[in-house]
Design a protein around this motif. Structure first.
Motif, PDB file in Angstrom:
ATOM      1  N   ASP A   1      15.242  36.547 -21.445  1.00  0.00           N
ATOM      2  CA  ASP A   1      14.767  35.439 -22.284  1.00  0.00           C
ATOM      3  C   ASP A   1      13.274  35.556 -22.548  1.00  0.00           C
ATOM      4  O   ASP A   1      12.491  34.853 -21.909  1.00  0.00           O
TER       5      ASP A   1
ATOM      6  N   LYS B   1       6.663  34.744 -23.257  1.00  0.00           N
ATOM      7  CA  LYS B   1       6.836  33.416 -23.852  1.00  0.00           C
ATOM      8  C   LYS B   1       5.532  32.625 -23.804  1.00  0.00           C
ATOM      9  O   LYS B   1       5.153  31.968 -24.777  1.00  0.00           O
ATOM     10  N   GLU B   2       4.832  32.698 -22.684  1.00  0.00           N
ATOM     11  CA  GLU B   2       3.580  31.960 -22.540  1.00  0.00           C
ATOM     12  C   GLU B   2       2.529  32.453 -23.528  1.00  0.00           C
ATOM     13  O   GLU B   2       1.844  31.659 -24.173  1.00  0.00           O
TER      14      GLU B   2
ATOM     15  N   SER C   1      19.108  30.124 -26.403  1.00  0.00           N
ATOM     16  CA  SER C   1      20.426  29.764 -25.873  1.00  0.00           C
ATOM     17  C   SER C   1      21.124  31.008 -25.327  1.00  0.00           C
ATOM     18  O   SER C   1      20.709  32.146 -25.599  1.00  0.00           O
TER      19      SER C   1
ATOM     20  N   THR D   1      23.213  32.990 -17.256  1.00  0.00           N
ATOM     21  CA  THR D   1      22.533  31.710 -17.432  1.00  0.00           C
ATOM     22  C   THR D   1      21.649  31.470 -16.219  1.00  0.00           C
ATOM     23  O   THR D   1      21.959  31.917 -15.123  1.00  0.00           O
TER      24      THR D   1
ATOM     25  N   MET E   1      14.033  29.795 -23.447  1.00  0.00           N
ATOM     26  CA  MET E   1      13.584  29.544 -24.809  1.00  0.00           C
ATOM     27  C   MET E   1      14.751  29.707 -25.786  1.00  0.00           C
ATOM     28  O   MET E   1      14.796  29.061 -26.823  1.00  0.00           O
TER      29      MET E   1
ATOM     30  N   THR F   1      18.482  37.307 -17.304  1.00  0.00           N
ATOM     31  CA  THR F   1      18.544  36.261 -18.317  1.00  0.00           C
ATOM     32  C   THR F   1      18.040  36.797 -19.658  1.00  0.00           C
ATOM     33  O   THR F   1      18.441  36.310 -20.701  1.00  0.00           O
TER      34      THR F   1
ATOM     35  N   LYS G   1       8.688  35.730 -18.914  1.00  0.00           N
ATOM     36  CA  LYS G   1       7.966  34.460 -18.763  1.00  0.00           C
ATOM     37  C   LYS G   1       6.566  34.552 -19.374  1.00  0.00           C
ATOM     38  O   LYS G   1       6.121  33.635 -20.068  1.00  0.00           O
TER      39      LYS G   1
ATOM     40  N   PRO H   1      19.395  28.025 -15.771  1.00  0.00           N
ATOM     41  CA  PRO H   1      18.676  26.856 -16.284  1.00  0.00           C
ATOM     42  C   PRO H   1      17.335  26.616 -15.593  1.00  0.00           C
ATOM     43  O   PRO H   1      16.435  26.036 -16.187  1.00  0.00           O
ATOM     44  N   SER H   2      17.169  27.088 -14.367  1.00  0.00           N
ATOM     45  CA  SER H   2      15.903  26.882 -13.657  1.00  0.00           C
ATOM     46  C   SER H   2      14.763  27.647 -14.314  1.00  0.00           C
ATOM     47  O   SER H   2      13.600  27.353 -14.065  1.00  0.00           O
ATOM     48  N   LYS H   3      15.076  28.631 -15.160  1.00  0.00           N
ATOM     49  CA  LYS H   3      14.037  29.406 -15.838  1.00  0.00           C
ATOM     50  C   LYS H   3      13.616  28.771 -17.156  1.00  0.00           C
ATOM     51  O   LYS H   3      12.783  29.316 -17.858  1.00  0.00           O
ATOM     52  N   ASN H   4      14.195  27.612 -17.517  1.00  0.00           N
ATOM     53  CA  ASN H   4      13.829  26.909 -18.748  1.00  0.00           C
ATOM     54  C   ASN H   4      13.861  27.861 -19.947  1.00  0.00           C
ATOM     55  O   ASN H   4      12.828  28.163 -20.542  1.00  0.00           O
TER      56      ASN H   4
END
Length: 170
Positions: free
Chosen positions: A13, A136-137, A48, A39, A46, A11, A133, A41-44
């Motif tokens: 992301d 982002k956090e 598009s 894609t 940040m 992903t 992940k 979506p379960s990873k939410n």
């Protein structure tokens, strides 16, 4: 002799220095490496799909590898690999927890197509803790992400955090 094609899916992301390391090293193992931006979506996410694709494309261009292309997909990985003519799926591993998940996925993929091999690359020791992940956090709580992503990606993540708002007391 036919050329070997590998897929490195994710992903991305966002794309991290760990991802870039796997791309650089994976590109040495095959004639053509396709970075599959997918894609999940379960990873939410940040960013598009289009933003992640552009980010990965730019980072790959910055690596200067002429045998690497970026392709977006929203399909079963094995089906995507088949459509691309790939015989190898490349996955990066950071820790034992990654291995358990990736081992199960490799087994399922092998059941779906026994002609597509999964190759695991261990993350460089200095990059092992990096995960999108966590990047982002850290950014969402006002931390410094410059050790984990390129300058351009850092700027994009910080700009996104500015849009959506930081969390906690920083």
């Amino acid at each position: 002799m036919s050329k070997s094609i590998g897929i490195y899916p994710g992903t991305f992301d966002p794309i991290t220095l760990g991802h870039a390391d796997i791309i650089r090293r994976g590109a040495k193992l095959v004639d053509e490496l396709i970075i599959g931006v997918t894609t999940n979506p379960s990873k939410n996410p940040m960013f598009s799909n289009e933003e992640r694709f552009s980010m990965v494309e730019r980072e790959v261009e910055n690596l200067g590898l002429d045998n690497v292309t970026v392709v977006g997909f929203n399909a079963l990985l094995v089906k995507f690999a088949q459509r691309q003519g790939a015989s190898v799926i490349i996955r990066g591993l950071r820790a034992v927890a990654d291995f358990e998940y990736e081992y199960q996925m490799a087994g399922m993929n092998q059941q779906l197509d026994k002609d597509i091999e999964t190759v695991f690359l261990m993350a460089d020791v200095s990059l092992q803790p990096i995960a999108s992940k966590l990047v982002k956090e850290i950014a969402l709580y006002g931390g410094d992400i410059t050790p984990f992503v390129s300058k351009e990606v850092c700027e994009e993540v910080v700009a996104r955090v500015d849009e959506i708002g930081r969390k906690g007391d920083y």
